[in-house]
Design a protein around this motif. Structure first.
Motif, PDB file in Angstrom:
ATOM      1  N   MET A  76      39.228  94.869  80.417  1.00 35.62           N
ATOM      2  CA  MET A  76      38.346  95.810  81.119  1.00 35.62           C
ATOM      3  C   MET A  76      39.089  97.070  81.540  1.00 35.62           C
ATOM      4  O   MET A  76      38.535  98.169  81.500  1.00 35.62           O
ATOM      5  CB  MET A  76      37.694  95.141  82.328  1.00 35.62           C
ATOM      6  CG  MET A  76      36.747  94.029  81.946  1.00 35.62           C
ATOM      7  SD  MET A  76      35.641  94.491  80.626  1.00 35.62           S
ATOM      8  CE  MET A  76      34.280  95.012  81.570  1.00 35.62           C
ATOM      9  N   SER A  77      40.353  96.937  81.924  1.00 39.57           N
ATOM     10  CA  SER A  77      41.113  98.127  82.314  1.00 39.57           C
ATOM     11  C   SER A  77      41.345  99.041  81.112  1.00 39.57           C
ATOM     12  O   SER A  77      41.321 100.271  81.242  1.00 39.57           O
ATOM     13  CB  SER A  77      42.440  97.739  82.949  1.00 39.57           C
ATOM     14  OG  SER A  77      43.229  97.011  82.045  1.00 39.57           O
ATOM     15  N   LEU A  78      41.549  98.459  79.929  1.00 40.26           N
ATOM     16  CA  LEU A  78      41.703  99.275  78.723  1.00 40.26           C
ATOM     17  C   LEU A  78      40.408 100.031  78.411  1.00 40.26           C
ATOM     18  O   LEU A  78      40.436 101.211  78.054  1.00 40.26           O
ATOM     19  CB  LEU A  78      42.089  98.402  77.527  1.00 40.26           C
ATOM     20  CG  LEU A  78      43.451  97.722  77.577  1.00 40.26           C
ATOM     21  CD1 LEU A  78      43.603  96.762  76.415  1.00 40.26           C
ATOM     22  CD2 LEU A  78      44.551  98.750  77.549  1.00 40.26           C
ATOM     23  N   ILE A  79      39.292  99.334  78.544  1.00 39.78           N
ATOM     24  CA  ILE A  79      38.003  99.978  78.296  1.00 39.78           C
ATOM     25  C   ILE A  79      37.776 101.085  79.314  1.00 39.78           C
ATOM     26  O   ILE A  79      37.355 102.199  78.961  1.00 39.78           O
ATOM     27  CB  ILE A  79      36.856  98.940  78.324  1.00 39.78           C
ATOM     28  CG1 ILE A  79      37.008  97.953  77.167  1.00 39.78           C
ATOM     29  CG2 ILE A  79      35.501  99.637  78.261  1.00 39.78           C
ATOM     30  CD1 ILE A  79      36.026  96.803  77.195  1.00 39.78           C
ATOM     31  N   GLN A  80      38.090 100.813  80.572  1.00 43.97           N
ATOM     32  CA  GLN A  80      37.906 101.828  81.613  1.00 43.97           C
ATOM     33  C   GLN A  80      38.771 103.050  81.353  1.00 43.97           C
ATOM     34  O   GLN A  80      38.319 104.189  81.530  1.00 43.97           O
ATOM     35  CB  GLN A  80      38.231 101.236  82.977  1.00 43.97           C
ATOM     36  CG  GLN A  80      37.976 102.193  84.119  1.00 43.97           C
ATOM     37  CD  GLN A  80      38.267 101.586  85.464  1.00 43.97           C
ATOM     38  OE1 GLN A  80      38.871 100.519  85.567  1.00 43.97           O
ATOM     39  NE2 GLN A  80      37.838 102.260  86.513  1.00 43.97           N
ATOM     40  N   MET A  81      40.012 102.848  80.921  1.00 42.80           N
ATOM     41  CA  MET A  81      40.893 103.991  80.613  1.00 42.80           C
ATOM     42  C   MET A  81      40.303 104.860  79.506  1.00 42.80           C
ATOM     43  O   MET A  81      40.317 106.083  79.596  1.00 42.80           O
ATOM     44  CB  MET A  81      42.287 103.496  80.204  1.00 42.80           C
ATOM     45  CG  MET A  81      43.124 103.053  81.365  1.00 42.80           C
ATOM     46  SD  MET A  81      44.787 102.399  80.962  1.00 42.80           S
ATOM     47  CE  MET A  81      45.100 102.829  79.294  1.00 42.80           C
ATOM     48  N   GLU A  82      39.771 104.231  78.468  1.00 47.38           N
ATOM     49  CA  GLU A  82      39.183 104.996  77.369  1.00 47.38           C
ATOM     50  C   GLU A  82      37.908 105.718  77.813  1.00 47.38           C
ATOM     51  O   GLU A  82      37.665 106.859  77.425  1.00 47.38           O
ATOM     52  CB  GLU A  82      38.891 104.080  76.177  1.00 47.38           C
ATOM     53  CG  GLU A  82      40.122 103.521  75.511  1.00 47.38           C
ATOM     54  CD  GLU A  82      40.997 104.590  74.879  1.00 47.38           C
ATOM     55  OE1 GLU A  82      40.468 105.462  74.164  1.00 47.38           O
ATOM     56  OE2 GLU A  82      42.220 104.553  75.111  1.00 47.38           O
TER      57      GLU A  82
END
Length: 188
Positions: free
Chosen positions: A25-31
């Motif tokens: 989820m943090s990777l998705i949020q960063m993108e």
């Protein structure tokens, strides 16, 4: 350009995201923040909806981000495909390598012995997971213990005795249906 950004971002997340849905989820949020596909509040709402929607949370979130960013179903299909594609490619490659190795070393006694021992390792891993479920709140009476024992027996039986009957009786779908029917008859 938006569709290419979505595809590359979610392909990268699918390729490098390890640890399950909440871990990525943090990777998705960063993108999402990097490209400004939606506001932080919209992303929080999407995460909440992804958690209550059936299916893996990471894939659900990717689907909703794709739909919200593009406003079309094709964006949702694209991001869902992009996040799943790396895993699919890796698994197909591993299967292809396994079948090549199996074909080449099928008659090798060391190879067959190793695979036979790996079966017991897998049984041990499954048994460990099953034993983690053995808690007082899971088993409400002695009959539930009997159902558990019968299912466990029919799961292990084909590894010990190889014949057509044990293969049929130990089919996972059949065991699930029979355990459900037994539970319904006994507890309904």
């Amino acid at each position: 350009m938006l569709y290419l950004q979505l595809f590359l971002s979610f392909f990268k997340i699918g390729l490098f995201g390890f640890g399950g849905g909440l871990a990525i989820m943090s990777l998705i949020q960063m993108e999402v923040e990097r490209y400004g596909w939606m506001s932080p509040q919209e992303f929080v709402d999407i995460v909440a909806v992804s958690q209550v929607t059936p299916g893996p949370i990471g894939i659900n979130c990717a689907t909703y981000v794709g739909y919200t960013a593009t406003g079309s179903v094709w964006g949702a299909v694209l991001t869902t495909t992009a996040i799943v594609l790396p895993s699919l490619i890796i698994m197909l490659s591993i299967c292809r390598a396994y079948f090549w190795i199996d074909k080449r070393f099928h008659d090798n006694p060391y190879f067959t012995r190793t695979l036979r021992m790996l079966r017991f390792t897998v049984i041990g891993l499954i048994a460990a997971a099953a034993l983690m479920l053995v808690r007082p709140e899971t088993f409400i009476d002695p009959i539930s213990w009997v159902i558990f024992a019968v299912v466990a027996l029919f799961t292990i039986l084909p590894q010990v005795y190889k014949n057509k009957m044990t293969e049929v009786l130990s089919h996972p779908i059949l065991l699930i249906v029979l355990a459900g029917v037994a539970g319904y008859i006994i507890y309904a």
